[in-house]
Design a protein around this motif. Sequence first.
Motif, mmCIF file in Angstrom:
data_model
loop_
_atom_site.group_PDB
_atom_site.id
_atom_site.type_symbol
_atom_site.label_atom_id
_atom_site.label_comp_id
_atom_site.label_asym_id
_atom_site.label_seq_id
_atom_site.Cartn_x
_atom_site.Cartn_y
_atom_site.Cartn_z
ATOM 1 N N GLY A 94 0.822 -1.209 0.000
ATOM 2 C CA GLY A 94 0.000 0.000 0.000
ATOM 3 C C GLY A 94 0.853 1.254 0.000
ATOM 4 N N ALA A 95 0.682 2.072 -1.039
ATOM 5 C CA ALA A 95 1.439 3.334 -1.140
ATOM 6 C C ALA A 95 0.537 4.532 -0.900
ATOM 7 N N GLY A 96 -0.414 4.377 0.031
ATOM 8 C CA GLY A 96 -1.169 5.534 0.515
ATOM 9 C C GLY A 96 -0.295 6.253 1.540
ATOM 10 N N THR A 139 -1.726 0.401 -7.858
ATOM 11 C CA THR A 139 -1.869 1.533 -8.787
ATOM 12 C C THR A 139 -0.625 2.415 -8.764
ATOM 13 N N GLY A 140 -0.472 3.218 -7.759
ATOM 14 C CA GLY A 140 0.689 4.103 -7.671
ATOM 15 C C GLY A 140 0.666 4.790 -6.320
ATOM 16 N N VAL A 141 1.431 5.863 -6.180
ATOM 17 C CA VAL A 141 1.498 6.561 -4.892
ATOM 18 C C VAL A 141 0.257 7.441 -4.718
ATOM 19 N N GLU A 146 -3.012 7.073 -4.920
ATOM 20 C CA GLU A 146 -4.019 7.094 -5.981
ATOM 21 C C GLU A 146 -5.415 6.839 -5.415
ATOM 22 N N GLU A 147 -5.484 6.437 -4.152
ATOM 23 C CA GLU A 147 -6.805 6.132 -3.575
ATOM 24 C C GLU A 147 -7.189 7.191 -2.543
ATOM 25 N N THR A 148 -7.551 6.775 -1.346
ATOM 26 C CA THR A 148 -8.127 7.704 -0.363
ATOM 27 C C THR A 148 -7.170 8.840 -0.011
ATOM 28 N N SER A 149 -5.869 8.549 -0.027
ATOM 29 C CA SER A 149 -4.903 9.579 0.363
ATOM 30 C C SER A 149 -4.748 10.680 -0.681
ATOM 31 N N LYS A 172 2.401 -3.599 -8.002
ATOM 32 C CA LYS A 172 2.038 -5.014 -7.898
ATOM 33 C C LYS A 172 0.734 -5.121 -7.115
ATOM 34 N N THR A 173 -0.079 -6.069 -7.511
ATOM 35 C CA THR A 173 -1.320 -6.335 -6.775
ATOM 36 C C THR A 173 -1.127 -7.601 -5.949
ATOM 37 N N VAL A 174 -1.259 -7.476 -4.668
ATOM 38 C CA VAL A 174 -1.057 -8.623 -3.770
ATOM 39 C C VAL A 174 -2.381 -9.356 -3.586
ATOM 40 N N GLY A 201 -16.611 8.902 1.424
ATOM 41 C CA GLY A 201 -16.773 10.363 1.521
ATOM 42 C C GLY A 201 -16.658 10.984 0.142
ATOM 43 N N TYR A 202 -17.253 12.160 -0.013
ATOM 44 C CA TYR A 202 -17.326 12.817 -1.321
ATOM 45 C C TYR A 202 -16.802 14.247 -1.245
ATOM 46 N N ASN A 203 -16.251 14.714 -2.347
ATOM 47 C CA ASN A 203 -15.955 16.144 -2.389
ATOM 48 C C ASN A 203 -15.879 16.668 -3.818
ATOM 49 N N GLN A 259 -15.393 16.236 -9.209
ATOM 50 C CA GLN A 259 -15.945 15.417 -8.122
ATOM 51 C C GLN A 259 -15.061 14.212 -7.821
ATOM 52 N N TRP A 260 -15.142 13.756 -6.586
ATOM 53 C CA TRP A 260 -14.300 12.630 -6.138
ATOM 54 C C TRP A 260 -15.016 11.876 -5.025
ATOM 55 N N MET A 261 -14.785 10.549 -4.972
ATOM 56 C CA MET A 261 -15.228 9.772 -3.813
ATOM 57 C C MET A 261 -14.046 8.981 -3.280
HETATM 58 C C1 LIG Z 1 -13.756 12.979 1.942
HETATM 59 C C2 LIG Z 1 -12.602 12.592 2.836
HETATM 60 C C3 LIG Z 1 -11.951 13.578 3.565
HETATM 61 C C4 LIG Z 1 -10.897 13.242 4.434
HETATM 62 N N1 LIG Z 1 -10.223 14.235 5.078
HETATM 63 C C5 LIG Z 1 -9.188 13.917 5.896
HETATM 64 C C6 LIG Z 1 -8.452 14.947 6.543
HETATM 65 O O1 LIG Z 1 -8.685 16.126 6.351
HETATM 66 N N2 LIG Z 1 -7.462 14.574 7.401
HETATM 67 C C7 LIG Z 1 -7.154 13.260 7.626
HETATM 68 O O2 LIG Z 1 -6.280 12.989 8.449
HETATM 69 N N3 LIG Z 1 -7.808 12.275 6.970
HETATM 70 C C8 LIG Z 1 -8.803 12.568 6.119
HETATM 71 N N4 LIG Z 1 -9.481 11.579 5.473
HETATM 72 C C9 LIG Z 1 -9.103 10.183 5.727
HETATM 73 C C10 LIG Z 1 -7.825 9.803 5.003
HETATM 74 O O3 LIG Z 1 -7.914 10.190 3.656
HETATM 75 C C11 LIG Z 1 -7.598 8.291 5.112
HETATM 76 O O4 LIG Z 1 -7.678 7.886 6.457
HETATM 77 C C12 LIG Z 1 -6.218 7.931 4.574
HETATM 78 O O5 LIG Z 1 -6.046 8.434 3.272
HETATM 79 C C13 LIG Z 1 -6.014 6.419 4.576
HETATM 80 O O6 LIG Z 1 -4.721 6.187 4.073
HETATM 81 P P1 LIG Z 1 -4.222 4.725 3.746
HETATM 82 O O7 LIG Z 1 -2.828 4.829 3.316
HETATM 83 O O8 LIG Z 1 -4.561 3.835 4.895
HETATM 84 O O9 LIG Z 1 -5.203 4.241 2.568
HETATM 85 P P2 LIG Z 1 -5.179 4.560 0.993
HETATM 86 O O10 LIG Z 1 -4.779 5.950 0.718
HETATM 87 O O11 LIG Z 1 -6.495 4.125 0.461
HETATM 88 O O12 LIG Z 1 -4.026 3.628 0.464
HETATM 89 C C14 LIG Z 1 -4.158 2.236 0.409
HETATM 90 C C15 LIG Z 1 -3.370 1.759 -0.787
HETATM 91 O O13 LIG Z 1 -3.367 0.326 -0.803
HETATM 92 C C16 LIG Z 1 -3.419 -0.089 -2.146
HETATM 93 N N5 LIG Z 1 -3.910 -1.471 -2.205
HETATM 94 C C17 LIG Z 1 -5.118 -1.928 -1.789
HETATM 95 N N6 LIG Z 1 -5.192 -3.257 -1.998
HETATM 96 C C18 LIG Z 1 -4.021 -3.647 -2.560
HETATM 97 C C19 LIG Z 1 -3.507 -4.892 -2.998
HETATM 98 N N7 LIG Z 1 -4.232 -6.020 -2.921
HETATM 99 N N8 LIG Z 1 -2.253 -4.924 -3.513
HETATM 100 C C20 LIG Z 1 -1.509 -3.785 -3.623
HETATM 101 N N9 LIG Z 1 -1.964 -2.580 -3.212
HETATM 102 C C21 LIG Z 1 -3.188 -2.512 -2.686
HETATM 103 C C22 LIG Z 1 -4.352 0.910 -2.814
HETATM 104 O O14 LIG Z 1 -4.127 0.957 -4.218
HETATM 105 C C23 LIG Z 1 -4.000 2.215 -2.107
HETATM 106 O O15 LIG Z 1 -3.054 2.976 -2.839
HETATM 107 C C24 LIG Z 1 -10.511 11.877 4.589
HETATM 108 C C25 LIG Z 1 -11.152 10.904 3.815
HETATM 109 C C26 LIG Z 1 -12.183 11.247 2.943
HETATM 110 C C27 LIG Z 1 -12.829 10.171 2.126
#
Ligand SMILES: Cc1cc2nc3c(=O)[nH]c(=O)nc-3n(C[C@H](O)[C@H](O)[C@H](O)COP(=O)(O)OP(=O)(O)OC[C@H]3O[C@@H](n4cnc5c(N)ncnc54)[C@H](O)[C@@H]3O)c2cc1C
Length: 416
Positions: free
Chosen positions: A13-15, A38-40, A42-45, A225-227, A277-279, A350-352
């Motif tokens: 995971g590169a979030g 996907t990449g650095v 690219e999802e919730t972060s 890579k997808t695990v 979440g949406y924005n 828009q984004w979710m």
């Molecule tokens: C609308 C909204 C507003 C927010 N505002 C804030 C804020 O202001 N401040 C704050 O602190 N937080 C905020 N958050 C929460 C924050 O965005 C998340 O808690 C945080 O991004 C989670 O990070 P992460 O690295 O755990 O997950 P992610 O960013 O989702 O990263 C997980 C990564 O794992 C990868 N992955 C998944 N499965 C696999 C697999 N099988 N193999 C390889 N890779 C895989 C994905 O591709 C992804 O890149 C907000 C969230 C939303 C939706």
Amino acid sequence: MTQSPTHDVLVIGAGIIGISTALALQAQGRRVTVWDRTGVAEETSSGNAGAFAFTEIEPLATPGVMKKAPKWLLDPLGPLSVPPAYALKIAPWMLRFWRASWRDRYDAVVKAQLDLMRHCEAAFERQLQTDGDAALINREGQLSVYDGARAFKSAAPIWQRRKELGIPCEVFDSAGAIAEIQPGLSARFTHAGYTPGWFNTRDPKTWAQSLAARFVEKGGVIETKTVSNLRNRDVYVDITHDTGVDSAVQVVLAAGAWSHRLAATLGDQIPLETERGYNTTFATRNLDIRTHITFASHGFVLSKNHDGYRVGGAVELGGLELPPNYKRAEILLKKAAKFMPGLETSGGTQWMGYRPSLPDSLPVIGASPQAPRVIYAFGHGHLGLTQSAGTGELVASLAQGTAPAINLAPYSPTRF
Ligand SMILES: Cc1cc2nc3c(=O)[nH]c(=O)nc-3n(C[C@H](O)[C@H](O)[C@H](O)COP(=O)(O)OP(=O)(O)OC[C@H]3O[C@@H](n4cnc5c(N)ncnc54)[C@H](O)[C@@H]3O)c2cc1C
């Protein structure tokens, strides 16, 4: 099957959690590889509101919260909703959520969140010093606004507790006082709480990518890579992915809202769900936005993003597969235009995003009970950006076998 480990530490995971953890492990002298499908960022972060919200210590599951549950189900576009198609699937999580809202658990969660936040705030400053780009950080605080005395009354205990805990904050009870922090808000907002200790990044994706660039500069490796499976061996872990099987001395699972699926391949059942979440993001801004504005009774925020701004929030307990419902983003925009008259709300993107959420609003930070060489770092819900540097340091301590900065029992994967 591999004979000896091909990697030292592998982060899945590169979030923002995976990247911050990779940097913290690297600082301990470990050879670190990060894999993402996907990449650095690219999802919730990538698209969150960009706030380092160190004062947010209250969980979503507050005492009495379940009395509001029927109302959520009846208002599909309200600030907190459960799509009918997901209502049955979310039921076991909701049961745990309800239990987490009981006074005894609630108080324990607030204490655990406070401990984690204090650690995370200090860890953020350390990360900024060593690896962060200070130009990406605005230190402009946060203003929570309330429509009238009644709306503020229900939130007053939160502000009172923050004061008692020594968290710097101020409360206001007039539109005039509010305007001194943020001019231009609708006169309906007569009460507010201000926390100067919040910071914002100019853009969460750019922030994560700048940390990732630093990690690579210092010798780290990031690959696509997808695990699909993890398997415990005595002295290493096998990792099955889209192009074969590799192995690592230790693995960090930081796959955000998808992490429970990989934990399940080890035999760990973690009740991770997603709060979607949406924005909407605008590239330019036509009003003077001076701080991060939280419309507290309406469940959304207005934050700056690069030279524009972002309006977003809402909680939709809708799982990982249902299509997005962008009407939610539109509703937030309509409200923002009403609450901040003159705000330009046409032409945004828009984004979710999928917040990775446990029922008690605390993350999972700890070794897998089934496979001690796999360390879990996921489930940060609304606070993943805020808690990223701190989580990285805690995981690095666990990986090195040194004492973590705080007691990790409240975040254990076995607590459910
Ligand atoms: C609308 C909204 C507003 C927010 N505002 C804030 C804020 O202001 N401040 C704050 O602190 N937080 C905020 N958050 C929460 C924050 O965005 C998340 O808690 C945080 O991004 C989670 O990070 P992460 O690295 O755990 O997950 P992610 O960013 O989702 O990263 C997980 C990564 O794992 C990868 N992955 C998944 N499965 C696999 C697999 N099988 N193999 C390889 N890779 C895989 C994905 O591709 C992804 O890149 C907000 C969230 C939303 C939706």
